[in-house]
Design a protein around this motif. Structure first.
Motif, mmCIF file in Angstrom:
data_model
loop_
_atom_site.group_PDB
_atom_site.id
_atom_site.type_symbol
_atom_site.label_atom_id
_atom_site.label_comp_id
_atom_site.label_asym_id
_atom_site.label_seq_id
_atom_site.Cartn_x
_atom_site.Cartn_y
_atom_site.Cartn_z
ATOM 1 N N PHE A 278 30.638 29.638 37.890
ATOM 2 C CA PHE A 278 30.046 30.025 36.618
ATOM 3 C C PHE A 278 30.196 31.515 36.336
ATOM 4 O O PHE A 278 30.399 31.917 35.192
ATOM 5 C CB PHE A 278 28.561 29.657 36.600
ATOM 6 C CG PHE A 278 28.283 28.217 36.920
ATOM 7 C CD1 PHE A 278 28.763 27.214 36.110
ATOM 8 C CD2 PHE A 278 27.548 27.871 38.040
ATOM 9 C CE1 PHE A 278 28.526 25.885 36.407
ATOM 10 C CE2 PHE A 278 27.291 26.543 38.341
ATOM 11 C CZ PHE A 278 27.786 25.551 37.522
ATOM 12 N N LEU A 279 30.063 32.349 37.369
ATOM 13 C CA LEU A 279 30.058 33.794 37.184
ATOM 14 C C LEU A 279 30.998 34.466 38.167
ATOM 15 O O LEU A 279 31.148 34.010 39.308
ATOM 16 C CB LEU A 279 28.643 34.360 37.375
ATOM 17 C CG LEU A 279 27.561 33.886 36.402
ATOM 18 C CD1 LEU A 279 26.213 34.409 36.849
ATOM 19 C CD2 LEU A 279 27.852 34.343 34.992
ATOM 20 N N SER A 280 31.618 35.540 37.727
ATOM 21 C CA SER A 280 32.467 36.324 38.618
ATOM 22 C C SER A 280 31.612 37.022 39.672
ATOM 23 O O SER A 280 30.483 37.432 39.389
ATOM 24 C CB SER A 280 33.247 37.364 37.802
ATOM 25 O OG SER A 280 33.881 38.290 38.661
ATOM 26 N N PRO A 281 32.129 37.175 40.895
ATOM 27 C CA PRO A 281 31.358 37.905 41.921
ATOM 28 C C PRO A 281 31.043 39.342 41.520
ATOM 29 O O PRO A 281 30.103 39.944 42.049
ATOM 30 C CB PRO A 281 32.288 37.862 43.143
ATOM 31 C CG PRO A 281 33.195 36.707 42.903
ATOM 32 C CD PRO A 281 33.376 36.624 41.427
ATOM 33 N N LYS A 282 31.801 39.900 40.572
ATOM 34 C CA LYS A 282 31.576 41.277 40.127
ATOM 35 C C LYS A 282 30.557 41.374 39.004
ATOM 36 O O LYS A 282 30.267 42.479 38.533
ATOM 37 C CB LYS A 282 32.900 41.896 39.677
ATOM 38 C CG LYS A 282 33.930 42.056 40.796
ATOM 39 C CD LYS A 282 35.180 42.733 40.274
ATOM 40 C CE LYS A 282 36.201 42.917 41.387
ATOM 41 N NZ LYS A 282 37.432 43.572 40.877
ATOM 42 N N ASP A 283 30.040 40.230 38.555
ATOM 43 C CA ASP A 283 29.109 40.251 37.433
ATOM 44 C C ASP A 283 27.854 41.060 37.788
ATOM 45 O O ASP A 283 27.197 40.789 38.801
ATOM 46 C CB ASP A 283 28.706 38.815 37.062
ATOM 47 C CG ASP A 283 27.801 38.761 35.852
ATOM 48 O OD1 ASP A 283 28.291 38.971 34.747
ATOM 49 O OD2 ASP A 283 26.582 38.540 36.042
ATOM 50 N N GLY A 284 27.542 42.035 36.957
ATOM 51 C CA GLY A 284 26.367 42.869 37.182
ATOM 52 C C GLY A 284 26.527 43.900 38.266
ATOM 53 O O GLY A 284 25.543 44.544 38.659
ATOM 54 N N LYS A 285 27.752 44.100 38.793
ATOM 55 C CA LYS A 285 27.960 45.034 39.896
ATOM 56 C C LYS A 285 28.871 46.206 39.526
ATOM 57 O O LYS A 285 29.316 46.944 40.395
ATOM 58 C CB LYS A 285 28.543 44.298 41.102
ATOM 59 C CG LYS A 285 27.616 43.245 41.679
ATOM 60 C CD LYS A 285 28.233 42.564 42.884
ATOM 61 C CE LYS A 285 27.282 41.513 43.452
ATOM 62 N NZ LYS A 285 27.881 40.819 44.631
ATOM 63 N N LEU A 286 29.185 46.357 38.234
ATOM 64 C CA LEU A 286 30.021 47.474 37.824
ATOM 65 C C LEU A 286 29.225 48.778 37.904
ATOM 66 O O LEU A 286 28.049 48.823 37.543
ATOM 67 C CB LEU A 286 30.532 47.257 36.396
ATOM 68 C CG LEU A 286 31.527 46.111 36.171
ATOM 69 C CD1 LEU A 286 31.897 46.030 34.709
ATOM 70 C CD2 LEU A 286 32.763 46.298 37.025
ATOM 71 N N SER A 287 29.892 49.825 38.352
ATOM 72 C CA SER A 287 29.243 51.128 38.408
ATOM 73 C C SER A 287 29.120 51.717 37.004
ATOM 74 O O SER A 287 29.753 51.243 36.056
ATOM 75 C CB SER A 287 30.045 52.075 39.306
ATOM 76 O OG SER A 287 31.329 52.304 38.746
ATOM 77 N N ILE A 288 28.313 52.762 36.884
ATOM 78 C CA ILE A 288 28.132 53.414 35.586
ATOM 79 C C ILE A 288 29.461 53.997 35.107
ATOM 80 O O ILE A 288 29.792 53.926 33.913
ATOM 81 C CB ILE A 288 27.053 54.508 35.688
ATOM 82 C CG1 ILE A 288 25.698 53.876 36.044
ATOM 83 C CG2 ILE A 288 26.952 55.285 34.379
ATOM 84 C CD1 ILE A 288 24.593 54.882 36.251
ATOM 85 N N GLU A 289 30.248 54.585 36.024
ATOM 86 C CA GLU A 289 31.543 55.147 35.642
ATOM 87 C C GLU A 289 32.461 54.076 35.083
ATOM 88 O O GLU A 289 33.154 54.295 34.076
ATOM 89 C CB GLU A 289 32.203 55.818 36.852
ATOM 90 C CG GLU A 289 31.516 57.092 37.322
ATOM 91 C CD GLU A 289 30.248 56.820 38.132
ATOM 92 O OE1 GLU A 289 30.010 55.632 38.445
ATOM 93 O OE2 GLU A 289 29.495 57.768 38.436
ATOM 94 N N GLU A 290 32.486 52.912 35.743
ATOM 95 C CA GLU A 290 33.340 51.813 35.258
ATOM 96 C C GLU A 290 32.877 51.314 33.898
ATOM 97 O O GLU A 290 33.699 51.007 33.031
ATOM 98 C CB GLU A 290 33.331 50.673 36.272
ATOM 99 C CG GLU A 290 34.064 50.993 37.570
ATOM 100 C CD GLU A 290 33.907 49.901 38.608
ATOM 101 O OE1 GLU A 290 34.835 49.711 39.405
ATOM 102 O OE2 GLU A 290 32.837 49.238 38.617
#
Length: 446
Positions: free
Chosen positions: A210-222
């Motif tokens: 359902f969701l990518s493993p990176k969901d909600g884990k992006l840094s502020i810079e990204e």
């Protein structure tokens, strides 16, 4: 004889022997109506104290179960097939045409408990937690999940994918696969849409389907750079259908479908055994009928009678959405490569001309195979076998011969023919060479 009966016998005896003791006084003392006391007085004169004994004592009721039927019920419950069935499920099975034994739950409970049989479904103490209120409209939110379990009692686990309506508790779709997978959820959505319509939202856990493993884990810079997390194949499909995907943070958040799995794990293995179902295909065919039976027993009415399912537009092809879509490039012949195989785009529309080269969406599904989508148009494909390149023959080279030196070669046996030089034999010559190298700059001796 009870104290109450002895008291009534004493009052009736006085009523018969003492003329001053009236029926009204006796009725008040016994707590009965005067009419009833008159009947008891007549019976007492004829039969004495036996008049106070109820006529049904010692007589079996007309509607009582026979001992043979009781033994049959106990025998069935103790059999391997129904040993794990809870009392309520067992009562439902007995009432079917196969057995035709219609009993109330209290009657069945009394028969089984008197025989020392306990229900395998024990009730745990209720946990204190705040329950989320059901949605008001049917189709407003579906809870979706999968449950791995030994459904056929053969020691192998299979995953049952399902969706349940939050407002009514109805099972909307069930589909079984070997493992929890994307195709299982696609088939659940296909059944939901074909039988009801498109729901407004889905409530699912944070599985990578359902969701990518990176969901909600992006840094502020990204995030400032505009980096976005790509949708999964399932996320892309529900977005195309206009369905909102809600992410659950815990199993308790989607408690309705978790309780559904608890119920089905208790009931379905017995139902499969009754129907001799041991394969996934047979189970999926049976589940479509079982959903109706389950909903008739456990579903509730929604707060509002209107439904929130949206109708499927005739122009919307569900198969082209509930599939895997990947990007590829086709060549000037309309041929593209996909997982080490080549496919050719087949155009049945004469007014459509593909460009020399371009990017396409490759659609893959067990339902239709491989398709290609370009500029909003979906094309069929056929396998394409590229012709093999002609192999150029290399000129014939002369055969190399291996050089073998003769025995007179120095490194074989020739060194035995040459006399070795020693310092003892030639030390004067060596000294002259050394003098020439190291002493040539010295002045001559005076």
């Amino acid at each position: 004889m009870s104290q109450k009966r002895l008291k009534h016998a004493h009052i009736l005896d006085r009523l018969v022997t003492d003329s001053s003791f009236t029926i009204a006084q006796a009725a008040e003392a016994m707590g009965l109506s005067e009419r009833h006391v008159k009947r008891l007085k007549g019976e007492y004169k004829k039969n004495g104290i036996d008049a106070l004994v109820h006529k049904n004592i010692g007589r079996s009721p007309a509607h009582a179960l026979s001992e043979e039927l009781r033994n049959k019920i106990i025998e069935l419950k103790c059999s391997t097939l129904f040993q794990k069935a809870n009392f309520n499920h067992f009562k439902e099975i007995l009432g079917r045409d196969r057995y035709g034994i219609n009993l109330s739950y209290s009657t069945l409970h009394g028969i089984l408990t008197s025989a020392g049989i306990k229900s395998p479904k024990t009730r745990r103490p209720a946990k204190k937690h705040r329950r989320r209120k059901r949605k008001a409209y049917e189709g407003l939110m579906l809870q979706i999940d999968a449950s791995p379990f030994d459904w056929f009692n053969d020691g192998q686990e299979y995953s049952l994918h399902g969706a349940i309506d939050d407002a009514t508790g109805k099972i909307v779709a069930l589909y079984m696969c070997k493992n929890e997978c994307l195709q299982g959820y696609f088939e659940v959505m296909r059944l939901v849409i074909s039988n009801n319509g498109i729901p407004v939202s889905l409530y699912a856990d944070r599985h990578t389907i359902f969701l990518s493993p990176k969901d909600g884990k992006l840094s502020i810079e990204e995030q400032l750079q505009g980096v976005q997390v790509k949708d999964t194949q399932f996320g892309r499909a529900v977005k195309q259908l206009g369905i909102t995907l809600i992410k659950a943070r815990s199993a308790q958040a989607k408690g309705r479908i978790e309780r559904l799995w608890e119920t089905l794990q208790s009931r379905l293995p017995i139902e499969f055994a009754l129907e001799n179902i041991t394969t996934i295909d047979a189970a999926n065919a049976f589940l479509q009928q079982y959903i109706k039976e389950y909903n008739s027993l456990f579903a509730v009415e929604a707060e509002q009678t209107e439904q929130s399912y949206r109708e499927v537009s005739p122009a919307l092809n569900i198969d082209n959405i509930l599939c895997i879509i990947e990007k590829r490039t086709f060549d000037n012949g309309g041929v593209f490569s996909f997982y080490n195989r080549s496919f050719k785009i087949v155009s049945t529309r004469p007014d459509t001309v593909l460009p020399y080269r371009g990017k396409i969406d490759v659609l893959v599904s067990p339902t239709f195979g491989v398709r290609a989508a370009f500029a909003g148009i979906v094309y069929d494909t056929v396998p394409f076998i590229k012709p093999e390149k002609a192999v150029q023959k290399s000129p014939v080279k002369s055969k190399k011969t291996k050089y073998i030196p003769d025995d007179s070669h120095y490194y074989k046996y020739g060194h035995q023919l040459i006399k070795k030089v020693t310092f003892e034999d030639n030390d004067i010559a060596i000294l002259k060479i050394l003098e020439k190298i190291f002493l040539w700059r010295l002045p001559p001796a005076s």
